[in-house]
Structures are given as C-alpha cells and as structure tokens.
Enzyme design. Sequence first.
Site, PDB file in Angstrom:
ATOM      1  N   SER A  13       0.842  -1.190   0.000  1.00 49.67           N
ATOM      2  CA  SER A  13       0.000   0.000   0.000  1.00 49.67           C
ATOM      3  C   SER A  13       0.891   1.259   0.000  1.00 49.67           C
ATOM      4  O   SER A  13       1.835   1.321  -0.779  1.00 49.67           O
ATOM      5  CB  SER A  13      -0.910  -0.063   1.237  1.00 49.67           C
ATOM      6  OG  SER A  13      -1.990   0.771   1.110  1.00 49.67           O
TER       7      SER A  13
ATOM      8  N   ASP B  31      -8.488  -5.307  -6.081  1.00 51.55           N
ATOM      9  CA  ASP B  31      -8.197  -4.194  -5.178  1.00 51.55           C
ATOM     10  C   ASP B  31      -8.478  -2.866  -5.884  1.00 51.55           C
ATOM     11  O   ASP B  31      -7.913  -2.612  -6.956  1.00 51.55           O
ATOM     12  CB  ASP B  31      -6.714  -4.290  -4.793  1.00 51.55           C
ATOM     13  CG  ASP B  31      -6.241  -3.131  -3.956  1.00 51.55           C
ATOM     14  OD1 ASP B  31      -7.076  -2.339  -3.469  1.00 51.55           O
ATOM     15  OD2 ASP B  31      -5.005  -3.020  -3.779  1.00 51.55           O
TER      16      ASP B  31
ATOM     17  N   HIS C  21      -5.798  -6.375  -1.910  1.00 54.12           N
ATOM     18  CA  HIS C  21      -4.760  -5.448  -1.449  1.00 54.12           C
ATOM     19  C   HIS C  21      -3.606  -6.200  -0.765  1.00 54.12           C
ATOM     20  O   HIS C  21      -3.804  -6.857   0.229  1.00 54.12           O
ATOM     21  CB  HIS C  21      -5.414  -4.464  -0.475  1.00 54.12           C
ATOM     22  CG  HIS C  21      -4.721  -3.143  -0.357  1.00 54.12           C
ATOM     23  ND1 HIS C  21      -4.323  -2.406  -1.452  1.00 54.12           N
ATOM     24  CD2 HIS C  21      -4.369  -2.412   0.722  1.00 54.12           C
ATOM     25  CE1 HIS C  21      -3.761  -1.280  -1.037  1.00 54.12           C
ATOM     26  NE2 HIS C  21      -3.773  -1.256   0.274  1.00 54.12           N
TER      27      HIS C  21
END
Length: 500
Positions: free
Chosen positions: A182, A434, A459
């Site tokens: 991320s 995602d 994710h």
Amino acid sequence: MKMKLLIFLLLVGFSPISFAKIPPTFPSSYHLSSLASKGNELLNYETNYFTQILDHFNYNPQSYQTFQQRYLFNDKYWGGSKNNAPIFVYTGNEGNIEWFTQNTGFMFEIAPHFNALLVFIEHRFYGKSIPYGGDKEIAYSNKSTLGYLSSTQALADYATLIIDLKNNLTATDSPVVVFGGSYGGMLAAWFRLKYPHVTIGALASSAPILNFDNITSPYSFNNIITQDFRGESENCYKVIKGSWKQIEDTAKTTGGLDKLRKSFRICKNYISRGSLENWVSTAFVYTAMTDYPTPSNFLNPLPAYPVKEMCKAIDDPKTGKDTFEKLYGAANIYYNYTGKTTCFDLNDDSDPHDLGGWTWQACTEMVMPTEGSNKESIFPPSEWDYNERVRFCKSTFGVKPRPNWVTTEFGGYNIERVLKRFGSNIIFFNGLRDPWSGAGVLKNISRSIVAIIAKEGAHHVDLRWSSKEDPEWLREVRGREVNIISKWLSQYYQTLTEIF
Ligand SMILES: *[C@@H]1O[C@H](CO)[C@@H](O)[C@H](O)[C@H]1NC(C)=O
Ligand SMILES: *[C@@H]1O[C@H](CO)[C@@H](O)[C@H](O)[C@H]1NC(C)=O
Ligand SMILES: *[C@@H]1O[C@H](CO)[C@@H](O)[C@H](O)[C@H]1NC(C)=O
Ligand SMILES: *[C@@H]1O[C@H](CO)[C@@H](O)[C@H](O)[C@H]1NC(C)=O
Ligand SMILES: CC(=O)N[C@H]1CO[C@H](CO)[C@@H](O)[C@@H]1O
C-alpha cells in the site's frame, strides 16, 4: 446526492558463504511447498529505538531536534555480517508498525530461505515514533508540528536508520531489500529509486504510485469496486446501487432517520443521513480492498471471499424485497463478523491501528483522486472535486494541498519510458480486485522492473501469512517474487566479488 468527504487509506536462504569470493547459488526454482503454512508461530521480533533527526532537509536550529523512532527486528535466521547475509526491511506505512508486521507474514516465511535479517521500521508520526518527546498531543497539535510528517522525511529516516544499523552490525556489504504494501509499497518503490546506494531492490505490493495528478482516472477506484460486486451477481450490484436513493428518500420523511437507525441496528445516538451513507459505503470499499481468499483480520475480521459473502446476504431470498434488511446483512459481515456487536456506533472514532496521521498526509502531498463515480458506479454519481479537498484541508489544518508535489519529486508521468532506462530491480504486485490496483504499475517496464498481476488478488495479498487454503495462483505469485529476489541477490554477490 453527494457523500461527505471520505479519504481511504491506502490504506520473502541460501547457504551461508564466507567472505570468500564465491557467489552463493540459489535454487533456480523455489519450491512452493516450502512456503506451506507455518501459521504465525514465526512471528517474533525485538523492539528497538533509534534517535532520529526531526528534519533532514534544512539546517535551522530546530531541525536538529530528534525523536525516538521505533523499529522491530528479528535476527533468528540471519546468516551474519561475515557472510554478507541480506537484510530485509519493511518500509512502514501510515500506522502502528506492529500491526503491519503482524500482517506481513511473507517476510517471516521467506527469511530462513535467504538467511535474512528482518527489520520493520515505523513511519514517523505513527505508533510509537512520535516527534516532540513522543507526545502525540503536541506532535499533532497544528501545522507547525505536523509539517514534519511527509514521505520524503520518512524515506530519509529509513536511509539514515539502515545505514546506521549496518554500521553497528559491521554489515556494510550486506545487501538490503525493501518491502512494503500500500503506501508502504509506494515508499519501497520510491526508496529504490531515490536511494539505490542503500537498497538493491524493492517489492512494492499494491502500491498506487500512479494515483496522483491526472495520471489515473478518478473513476478508476470506484469502477473496480463496482466490478467486484457486479461480478458476483447482477442483482447484488443493482440492490446496492438502488439503495442510496431509498436511503435518501427515507431520511427525508418524518421519523425516517429513526426507521433507518432501526433497520441498520445503529446505536441510540446522533445519526445523520451522511454518516449512515459513509458507514455503509465504507463497508463496501474496505471489503473490496480486503477480498482475500482465506479468512482474515486486517481492517476487520472477515470470512474468506467476503465480497461473495456480502452478495450472498444481499441475494438471500429470505429478505424478500427489503433493501435495508439486505444492506444490513451485507454491512453486518464487515462490521460484525465476530457476532459480538450489539449495536453499530457510527460515532465510533476509535483508531486501534493509529492511522490518524493519514488525514494530514492526504491534505498535503497525498492527494489521490479516487472519489469519482460514473453512471455505472455502485455508488451515487459524483465528480472528484479537488476544491472540496482544499476546503476541507484549509478548515481542518489551515493548509492547502500540493497536488503536484509527488509527481515532481518521484515522477509518475510516462513511467514506462522513464524507468525503462533509469530504474531497476522493482517488483510491482497488484491484485486486480483491489480498488487501488487501477493506479498501480500493471505492465512490465524492463527485465528487472516487473509487474506481477493476480486477477483474483486483493490489497497486498502476497505479503500475508500463507495458509494451506491458499489458492494456486497465490502460491505462484509468492514463488515468483522469491525467485526474482534470489536473482537480485545473486547478481549483487557476483558484482561484490568482481574485480574492476
Ligand atoms: C503549534 O503547537 C505547538 C505545540 O503544541 C505550539 O508550541 C505552537 O505555539 C503552536 N503553533 C500555532 C501557530 O498555534
Ligand atoms: C547503533 O549503535 C548506537 C550506539 O550504541 C546506538 O545509539 C544506535 O541507536 C544504534 N543504531 C541503531 C539503528 O540501532
Ligand atoms: C451481530 O451478530 C450477532 C450474531 O449473529 C447478532 O446476534 C447481533 O444482533 C449482531 N449485531 C448487530 C448490531 O446486528
Ligand atoms: C512480465 O514478464 C514476465 C516474464 O518475464 C511474464 O511472465 C509476466 O506475465 C509479465 N507481466 C505482465 C503484467 O505482462
Ligand atoms: C484535465 C483535468 O482533469 N485536470 C485536473 C488535473 O488535476 C487538477 C488537480 O490536481 C485539477 O484541478 C484539474 O482540473
């Protein structure tokens, strides 16, 4: 209709070699079975603090202030400095580093294979790495103190800490590989580009480095969520899409908010239409992000394939035509999978993972347009409104965002053309379920800047603990990552021993 501003978080051995000039050999193909689940019994680390400089970029007297930066490390598998054994560093993101560490089983699972030292560095202003004597009240008091919270400062922290740690371990020739998911994945990729003398390569998982300026469409994020739910069932999509108007219409009637409160089992305190809509839509967004193939507990406890489970609740014939009951059933999966919640508290602003600083980052450099919703979107149609962000940031912090800074500092436009000649040794992993994947690097850029894509992935699913129930595609992704990292290390050891 318009929803209140929501800012979403973006939310890996070899035989020991002596110092002798023999490059280690790696198995040409990593045995996937050896990644079989050990559960998180491998989760083990010590905690350390490092005296870090507050401001790396100028020499005003107040820049020389320091703070205690936390890092976690595990040297159980390390092959040692004599062997120049590698160091794997997680570049911490917007929260408590222990939480990310607990959710990055991959590094623990591959450390024995590589004889790697593991280091997880906490991002400044999060967790226990708080400037101003560790006093969060002071550190977060205003823009003068929060001004030291930025990605460039964080990267400089990582470089400073890694160099110092290597000196302490007399491991200056140990290669460093950085990992991140991320925002942490963005930092890992940028770290490789900005500090190539500190790291030999980066695994950037679900890193939406193209979600800046106008590079990625502001509709992309919600389009992917729409596809995720629509892919389960057309009815599921239609029910959710149609529900917003029903909520709006109901809220307008007398006693309507009370009716909504009852339908959704909301606790007896203040609710507004906006807060209810945010609560419901947050469940859809975060469930799409964490649509993992096995049960998980990242943002909230969830079953395997939670999007499918939500759609099952919505398609459940038992709820007949009662849209709110269907929506409640779906929300209940995200907010109450443990079954322990007696009522839902919309005013709950607890922050167990310490993610609060992201709002400041989103108001300064992390302007990532995701709020566009087109006609097909599962959410009400809306345009990404930069000015709305500006108003929010001015009233909250008294600052105006700098939406072009990230592309100025790290690039992003024409990334293929630029990185093809300039960069090397980066893996960009993206799971296409995602919503952030639309702003990820999805194409191979060169032989050593590669995109690994999992159609079924969510994710940073690759960084999670492995499990016996993991599907084949996920094992394959991890195996490929291990093989690529092995190649980087082999090349590094080869150049280390070459005489120029
Ligand atoms: C910002 O907060 C710091 C620490 O609490 C305080 O010393 C300073 O006066 C504040 N500055 C402004 C402009 O309010
Ligand atoms: C390196 O050692 C010094 C002296 O013991 C210590 O102050 C410093 O925190 C160490 N660095 C790291 C990264 O642990
Ligand atoms: C949470 O789940 C439990 C068990 O299914 C249920 O009894 C309870 O009513 C649910 N809570 C809410 C707020 O719906
Ligand atoms: C990148 O290249 C590898 C082969 O080196 C290939 O297996 C992979 O599918 C490519 N990735 C994409 C996204 O095209
Ligand atoms: C053409 C276009 O969409 N331009 C937008 C690019 O992004 C800025 C904000 O960073 C907007 O103000 C522009 O309208």
